[in-house]
Design a protein around this motif. Structure first.
Motif, PDB file in Angstrom:
ATOM      1  N   GLU A  86      -1.770   2.067  -0.613  1.00 39.72           N
ATOM      2  CA  GLU A  86      -0.886   1.310   0.269  1.00 39.72           C
ATOM      3  C   GLU A  86      -1.324  -0.138   0.391  1.00 39.72           C
ATOM      4  OE1 GLU A  86       2.007   2.236   1.501  1.00 39.72           O
ATOM      5  OE2 GLU A  86       1.705   4.082   0.365  1.00 39.72           O
ATOM      6  N   ARG A  87      -2.629  -0.389   0.341  1.00 37.08           N
ATOM      7  CA  ARG A  87      -3.115  -1.771   0.407  1.00 37.08           C
ATOM      8  C   ARG A  87      -2.665  -2.551  -0.828  1.00 37.08           C
ATOM      9  NH1 ARG A  87      -9.196  -4.079   0.448  1.00 37.08           N
ATOM     10  NH2 ARG A  87      -9.631  -2.163  -0.669  1.00 37.08           N
ATOM     11  N   LYS A  89      -0.110  -1.861  -2.780  1.00 42.15           N
ATOM     12  CA  LYS A  89       1.345  -1.996  -2.773  1.00 42.15           C
ATOM     13  C   LYS A  89       1.811  -3.064  -1.786  1.00 42.15           C
ATOM     14  CE  LYS A  89       3.518   1.998  -2.556  1.00 42.15           C
ATOM     15  NZ  LYS A  89       3.750   3.409  -2.148  1.00 42.15           N
ATOM     16  N   TYR A  90       1.177  -3.123  -0.631  1.00 42.42           N
ATOM     17  CA  TYR A  90       1.560  -4.123   0.375  1.00 42.42           C
ATOM     18  C   TYR A  90       1.362  -5.539  -0.152  1.00 42.42           C
ATOM     19  CZ  TYR A  90       1.255  -7.109   4.480  1.00 42.42           C
ATOM     20  OH  TYR A  90       1.418  -8.132   5.369  1.00 42.42           O
ATOM     21  N   ARG A  93       3.913  -6.328  -3.015  1.00 43.23           N
ATOM     22  CA  ARG A  93       5.276  -6.575  -2.518  1.00 43.23           C
ATOM     23  C   ARG A  93       5.366  -7.921  -1.801  1.00 43.23           C
ATOM     24  NH1 ARG A  93       5.277  -0.826  -1.167  1.00 43.23           N
ATOM     25  NH2 ARG A  93       4.507  -1.383   0.910  1.00 43.23           N
ATOM     26  N   SER A  94       4.389  -8.209  -0.959  1.00 38.08           N
ATOM     27  CA  SER A  94       4.411  -9.456  -0.205  1.00 38.08           C
ATOM     28  C   SER A  94       4.306 -10.655  -1.139  1.00 38.08           C
ATOM     29  CB  SER A  94       3.265  -9.469   0.806  1.00 38.08           C
ATOM     30  OG  SER A  94       3.286 -10.645   1.580  1.00 38.08           O
ATOM     31  N   GLU A 473      -0.579  -3.642   7.942  1.00 34.76           N
ATOM     32  CA  GLU A 473       0.664  -3.559   7.187  1.00 34.76           C
ATOM     33  C   GLU A 473       1.900  -3.533   8.058  1.00 34.76           C
ATOM     34  OE1 GLU A 473       0.440  -0.267   4.537  1.00 34.76           O
ATOM     35  OE2 GLU A 473      -1.424  -0.935   3.596  1.00 34.76           O
ATOM     36  N   GLY A 474       1.741  -3.306   9.361  1.00 38.58           N
ATOM     37  CA  GLY A 474       2.908  -3.271  10.244  1.00 38.58           C
ATOM     38  C   GLY A 474       2.791  -2.203  11.317  1.00 38.58           C
TER      39      GLY A 474
END
Length: 478
Positions: A86-87, A89-90, A93-94, A473-474
């Motif tokens: 997830e790190r 991918k974040y 994407r950003s 991430e949110g």
């Protein structure tokens, strides 16, 4: 260690650092720079993005292979892999969103010369070309066809150019990587200064660009980070459990990036606390140590008295101290005692510390009074109840239960101050980081990563949110 320092100090050519880690560091550098610069920066060289994508694919395949295995050890490893995935991918994407936004806004500009086109990857170039063709055909069919042929081109440069370019005079923040002369143009006059390593300076991008290109500086995404014009108001911050791990990293990052913040680092053991404070002070952090055992009412009362006499107020409280099953390895300790100690430390003691410090927080003259509770995604009832969640079979029953209870405790303070916009009460998950809480697990993230969101919440202004549960991430599900 501050994440910016980690990225700057690690030599990408030093092969003792695994390739995967070096790639993530390089990608993070590119991400920070792209989000900070007003114009599109060159696409990362040497196949960096291709290696990142290959790694993401391998991690996804590994997750799919491990999913369904009921072995607790496999589930734990799965969480670690999923967190790392997830790190990656974040950041990917950003980073891509930042670049696509610039391409969409100034497509003709980046297609206008070979030099500018070379900043785009092959896929970005194809995207920009198709995007511009569709846009031109749309404009042509809508109204340009009614114009004379010589006026139907969107890239007309006769007289006044029709091609919109990024504003190179936009202000950016840069961190100096070495001592150097910094020159800048102001509104009324130009100026220069002898910059020192680690100084953070605000400049026009056109003035900062040569320093970044030469390697004398790097772009800084945190536009609150400056040390030349500190606010006359000193924010007093208390961090529990700050002699090591996440608490220490939060103190370091917060103090390094906000020179108008004075840190009160607390811990139970005076020796280790003094050592940590001495190290922070050697790095220029405004910090003092204060012995505080959160499980002792006498210690809490003595700490409150000391702060009241010395500072008279408190502006930020970060409830970081806590324990888990990993801290209680004695097999002879009864299960009831394990539960009692974890719940007492993570919930009851946190409530006692917060209640004792509320009068000092009420005396704050800062625009906002901030309380941060260090929680965990393991506390999330939503993730736990979701059959598809990788956290469903991660137990740590006492620890996760205590953090769920702490979230409820925090919500009580949210409600207590909901009618006063100067109070910001939020819950933070630092992520799975290598600390004493998990026995310094080698597969976990650097503790510095866990400090990022906590420092954001500790510096919220009047327009900042309250009552949130977030990580880097949110939003985290309740």
């Amino acid at each position: 260690m501050d994440i910016d320092d980690i990225l700057r100090e690690v030599d990408p050519t030093f092969h003792a650092v695994p390739q995967e880690k070096r790639d993530l560091q390089e990608l993070t550098r590119a991400w920070i720079a792209e989000r900070s610069a007003p114009e599109l920066l060159p696409w990362p060289p040497n196949g960096l993005f291709e290696r990142i994508n290959d790694n993401i694919k391998r991690q996804i395949e590994k997750v799919e292979e491990m999913t369904g295995d009921m072995d607790p050890r496999t589930n734990f490893a799965l969480i670690v892999i999923q967190t790392e995935l997830e790190r990656f991918k974040y950041i990917v994407r950003s980073y891509l969103r930042a670049r696509i936004s610039k391409i969409d806004k100034h497509t003709l500009h980046y297609l206008s010369t070979d030099q500018l086109r070379s900043r785009l990857s092959e896929m970005e170039l194809a995207y920009a070309t198709r995007h511009q063709a569709l846009l031109h055909n749309h404009y042509l069919s809508s109204f340009l066809s009614s114009f004379p042929p010589q006026m139907q081109n969107l890239n007309d440069s006769a007289g006044i150019s029709m091609v919109e370019a990024p504003d190179l005079e936009s202000a950016v923040f840069i961190r100096l990587l070495k001592d150097c002369l910094v020159e800048g143009r102001g509104v009324d006059s130009d100026g220069q200064m002898e910059g020192r390593e680690s100084d953070v300076v605000i400049l026009r991008w056109s003035d900062a660009k040569p320093l970044v290109k030469s390697g004398s500086a790097e772009l800084n995404i945190n536009n609150r980070t400056y040390n030349t014009m500190a606010s006359p108001y000193t924010h007093i911050v208390l961090i529990t459990g700050a002699n090591q791990g996440l608490g220490y990293e939060i103190a370091k990052k917060l103090g390094a990036e906000h020179k108008d913040y004075h840190i009160i680092a607390t811990g139970r053991r005076k020796e280790s606390l003094d050592e940590a404070v001495k190290k922070l002070q050697s790095e220029g952090i405004s910090v003092e140590g204060l012995v505080l055992d959160v499980t002792s009412d006498e210690s809490i009362a003595e700490a409150v008295k000391t702060i009241s006499e010395k500072h008279g107020r408190l502006d930020v409280l970060i409830n970081n101290a806590g324990i888990s099953e990993n801290a209680m390895k004695d097999p002879d300790v009864p299960a009831r005692e394990v539960w009692h100690q974890i719940l007492s430390t993570n919930v009851v003691s946190t409530a006692q510390v917060t209640d004792a410090l509320l009068p000092l927080l009420e005396k704050s003259q800062a625009p906002t009074k901030r309380i941060i509770f260090m929680s965990s995604t393991l506390s999330s009832l939503g993730l736990r109840a979701d059959p598809k969640s990788n956290l469903r079979h991660t137990f740590y029953r006492a620890y996760s239960t205590s953090k769920t209870a702490m979230n409820m405790l925090a919500q009580n303070y949210v409600i207590q101050f909901q009618d006063d916009p100067t109070w910001k009460v939020n819950m933070n998950c630092p992520g799975y980081c290598a600390t004493n809480l998990n026995g310094f697990n080698a597969s976990a993230q650097e503790p510095a990563f866990g400090a990022i969101n906590a420092c954001r919440l500790a510096t919220l202004g009047p327009d900042g949110p309250t009552g949130t549960f977030t990580n880097v991430e949110g939003t985290v599900p309740w």
